[in-house]
Write a protein that holds these residues in place. Structure first.
Motif, PDB file in Angstrom:
ATOM      1  N   ALA A  39      10.364 113.477  73.764  1.00 35.08           N
ATOM      2  CA  ALA A  39       9.143 113.361  73.049  1.00 35.08           C
ATOM      3  C   ALA A  39       8.306 112.773  74.187  1.00 35.08           C
ATOM      4  O   ALA A  39       8.684 112.072  75.112  1.00 35.08           O
ATOM      5  CB  ALA A  39       9.487 112.549  71.893  1.00 35.08           C
ATOM      6  N   LYS A  53       5.597 104.996  72.832  1.00 40.22           N
ATOM      7  CA  LYS A  53       6.329 106.234  72.985  1.00 40.22           C
ATOM      8  C   LYS A  53       6.301 106.819  71.750  1.00 40.22           C
ATOM      9  O   LYS A  53       6.438 106.013  70.447  1.00 40.22           O
ATOM     10  CB  LYS A  53       7.558 106.263  73.172  1.00 40.22           C
ATOM     11  CG  LYS A  53       8.065 105.652  74.806  1.00 40.22           C
ATOM     12  CD  LYS A  53       9.377 105.287  75.170  1.00 40.22           C
ATOM     13  CE  LYS A  53      10.203 106.589  75.210  1.00 40.22           C
ATOM     14  NZ  LYS A  53      11.782 106.406  75.827  1.00 40.22           N
ATOM     15  N   GLU A 114      10.735 115.381  69.594  1.00 37.45           N
ATOM     16  CA  GLU A 114      11.337 116.441  70.583  1.00 37.45           C
ATOM     17  C   GLU A 114      11.002 117.535  69.827  1.00 37.45           C
ATOM     18  O   GLU A 114      10.712 118.663  70.963  1.00 37.45           O
ATOM     19  CB  GLU A 114      12.797 116.186  70.812  1.00 37.45           C
ATOM     20  CG  GLU A 114      13.393 114.955  72.053  1.00 37.45           C
ATOM     21  CD  GLU A 114      12.928 113.676  71.528  1.00 37.45           C
ATOM     22  OE1 GLU A 114      12.595 113.418  70.323  1.00 37.45           O
ATOM     23  OE2 GLU A 114      12.875 113.052  72.566  1.00 37.45           O
ATOM     24  N   PHE A 173      17.864 115.500  72.614  1.00 41.03           N
ATOM     25  CA  PHE A 173      18.095 114.285  71.672  1.00 41.03           C
ATOM     26  C   PHE A 173      18.581 114.399  70.317  1.00 41.03           C
ATOM     27  O   PHE A 173      19.118 113.791  69.850  1.00 41.03           O
ATOM     28  CB  PHE A 173      16.785 113.678  71.643  1.00 41.03           C
ATOM     29  CG  PHE A 173      16.765 112.237  71.038  1.00 41.03           C
ATOM     30  CD1 PHE A 173      17.588 111.143  71.270  1.00 41.03           C
ATOM     31  CD2 PHE A 173      15.493 112.001  69.990  1.00 41.03           C
ATOM     32  CE1 PHE A 173      17.459 109.994  70.674  1.00 41.03           C
ATOM     33  CE2 PHE A 173      15.859 110.622  69.355  1.00 41.03           C
ATOM     34  CZ  PHE A 173      16.387 109.754  69.814  1.00 41.03           C
ATOM     35  N   GLY A 189      18.734 110.098  74.940  1.00 39.90           N
ATOM     36  CA  GLY A 189      19.731 111.406  74.668  1.00 39.90           C
ATOM     37  C   GLY A 189      19.109 112.746  75.214  1.00 39.90           C
ATOM     38  O   GLY A 189      20.044 113.560  75.225  1.00 39.90           O
ATOM     39  N   SER A 190      17.935 112.896  75.526  1.00 39.38           N
ATOM     40  CA  SER A 190      17.615 114.328  76.125  1.00 39.38           C
ATOM     41  C   SER A 190      18.346 114.604  77.393  1.00 39.38           C
ATOM     42  O   SER A 190      18.565 115.756  77.710  1.00 39.38           O
ATOM     43  CB  SER A 190      16.129 114.274  76.162  1.00 39.38           C
ATOM     44  OG  SER A 190      15.418 113.877  75.045  1.00 39.38           O
ATOM     45  N   ASP A 191      18.466 113.484  78.067  1.00 41.16           N
ATOM     46  CA  ASP A 191      19.242 113.605  79.143  1.00 41.16           C
ATOM     47  C   ASP A 191      20.756 114.205  78.914  1.00 41.16           C
ATOM     48  O   ASP A 191      21.011 115.101  79.786  1.00 41.16           O
ATOM     49  CB  ASP A 191      19.670 112.073  79.884  1.00 41.16           C
ATOM     50  CG  ASP A 191      18.576 111.704  80.749  1.00 41.16           C
ATOM     51  OD1 ASP A 191      17.599 112.438  81.055  1.00 41.16           O
ATOM     52  OD2 ASP A 191      18.968 110.573  81.309  1.00 41.16           O
TER      53      ASP A 191
HETATM   54  N1  ASP Z   1      12.596 110.355  72.971  1.00 40.55           N
HETATM   55  C1  ASP Z   1      14.124 109.806  72.832  1.00 40.55           C
HETATM   56  C2  ASP Z   1      14.109 108.375  73.193  1.00 40.55           C
HETATM   57  O1  ASP Z   1      12.881 107.712  73.284  1.00 40.55           O
HETATM   58  C3  ASP Z   1      14.981 110.511  73.544  1.00 40.55           C
HETATM   59  C4  ASP Z   1      14.690 110.432  75.023  1.00 40.55           C
HETATM   60  O2  ASP Z   1      13.650 110.336  75.475  1.00 40.55           O
HETATM   61  O3  ASP Z   1      15.613 111.132  75.726  1.00 40.55           O
HETATM   62  O4  ASP Z   1      14.984 107.501  73.405  1.00 40.55           O
END
Ligand code: ASP
Length: 442
Positions: A39, A53, A114, A173, A189-191
């Motif tokens: 996101a 964020k 996301e 994510f 978690g997007s990693d």
């Molecule tokens: N947007 C989510 C977070 O802020 C997941 C990510 O950025 O990977 O944790």
């Protein structure tokens, strides 16, 4: 077909120029077929010093259901690429008013960050949006879900169907539980999503685009201008992650490592400059046995001393004690008559945790033993595959520390000889890291 999976973190997706940059980077190599997005993150321009964020805004929205906040969230997407935002307001309203509750409701809102981002990026790039519903099955631990193994085949199939026609964009994510609820992975978690996709597709490389040039050989908050690491192995990064090298989500590492997928951690704004490659193996320079040095404070230790402790079969009772008090053991150091258990200070916060552990230890191993508790410890980790078999290196590091007037409280070296952990007083942390950095890495 050679496929590069590129994951863009939130800091790389904050304004229209960022989307244009992603478009250019994608067009620069036809193998960049799969894009995974977070996101939108905090904006960096002047005037946005206290920015939030989008994920954090959504968490707040789930708590408050505040319509003004919902509009602010949609505005973040409009500022990315106004043309693709027409249905987002309706989508968010539906999500807010859906008939789900508690943790499932929170996750459904969090995932919107996301989901909307991937739709906007796909529209801007003329790419195909893939719904995680089609690929990711997760456990139902909302907020901390894990991707289930059956997702691997689905990922392969669905993406391979689409990439023949061009680029695909997938939100990171989150996935769906078997009951059809959205479930998010842990934060960052997007990693993990990106790494999972890269592993499923046997990708050529997994690019992790961030706001950092790569991985540095020491923490820049402690060491002046540390060098960027060109190549580091999965194992070396794990050793250093122990003391704060946290550029890349821990669970993501698992996925890429099991398939030997190289990871390229790089800065989006510096493209095409290279960042750091995380690989299965590398050639170590004999002149530079270390790859990095890390330091973290916030540890404490319990030293248990008793004549004949080693032969008395009491280790299980000692570990059980820590488990009963829910104090996780980080690592252990032992000699003939004593054992030192090192734990994180934050895990001892529960009221009376420390005195309870001490009391129970005396009960378990006898009152003729001595138990000493020491707080304000730090862990200095030196790592590098060049340490293995290198005669005298650990003596050399120790005399470097001694010359800097740093006292070592304990030493722990794994049998793989890839890293050594030194327990030192917190107040010595900065000078210890600098001494090691200057001698071996500068
Ligand atoms: N947007 C989510 C977070 O802020 C997941 C990510 O950025 O990977 O944790």
């Amino acid at each position: 077909m050679d496929i590069i999976v590129s994951k863009y973190g939130g800091s790389s997706i904050t304004c229209k120029e960022d989307i244009e940059r992603i478009k250019k980077i994608t067009e620069d190599d036809v193998r960049r077929k799969v894009i995974v997005v977070s996101a939108p993150g905090k904006r960096h321009e002047k005037g946005y010093e206290n920015d939030t964020k989008v994920t954090d805004m959504l968490i707040e929205l789930a708590r408050t259901k505040d319509a003004t906040l919902a509009n602010k969230i949609i505005d973040r997407y409009k500022s990315l690429w106004p043309e693709n935002c027409t249905s987002l307001t309706d989508d968010l309203c539906k999500r807010m008013n859906g008939d789900i509750h508690d943790a499932a409701y929170m996750d459904a809102l969090k995932a919107f960050g996301e989901e909307a981002c991937a739709k906007v990026v796909a529209g801007a790039l003329g790419a195909c949006y893939i719904d995680p519903k089609d690929i990711f099955m997760t456990t139902n631990d909302f907020g901390n879900a894990r991707i289930l193994p059956e997702s691997e085949e689905r990922t392969k199939e669905r993406i391979r169907q689409c990439v023949g026609n061009g680029v695909v964009v997938i939100p990171g994510f989150y996935g769906y539980t078997r009951d059809g609820f959205i479930a998010t992975l842990s934060r960052g978690g997007s990693d993990v999503t990106g790494a999972y996709i890269a592993a499923s597709l046997d990708a050529l490389v997994y690019e992790n685009f961030t706001d950092r040039e790569g991985i540095l050989a020491a923490d820049p908050a402690l060491v002046d201008n540390p060098a960027k690491i060109e190549k580091i192995t999965y194992k070396e990064i794990r050793d250093l992650a122990y003391s704060g090298f946290t550029i890349f989500h821990e669970d993501a590492m698992n996925h890429v490592e099991r398939k030997f997928i190289p990871v390229h951690v790089r800065k989006t704004a510096s493209y095409p400059h290279k960042g750091t490659y995380i690989v299965h193996d590398r050639v170590s320079d004999v002149k530079r046995p270390l790859i990095g040095v890390a330091y973290q404070h916030g540890f404490c230790s319990f030293t248990i001393e008793r004549f004949g402790l080693n032969g008395a079969n009491l280790f299980t009772a000692i570990f059980d004690t820590f488990q009963q008090e829910s104090v996780a053991v980080e690592f252990v150091n032992n000699a003939i008559d004593d054992i030192t258990i090192i734990v994180r200070e934050e895990n001892c916060k529960k009221t009376h945790a420390i005195s309870n552990v001490v009391k129970k230890l005396y009960a378990a191993i006898g009152t003729d033993s001595s138990i000493k508790f020491q707080e304000h410890l730090g862990c200095l980790v030196v790592a590098g595959k060049g340490l293995k078999g290198r005669r005298g290196i650990s003596a050399d590091i120790q005399s470097t520390l001694a010359d800097t007037d740093v006292n070592i409280c304990f030493i722990s070296q794994g049998s793989q000889e890839r890293s050594i952990i030194y327990g030192i007083a917190s107040e010595d942390g900065k000078k210890a890291v600098n001494a090691v950095y200057d001698k071996y890495l500068r």
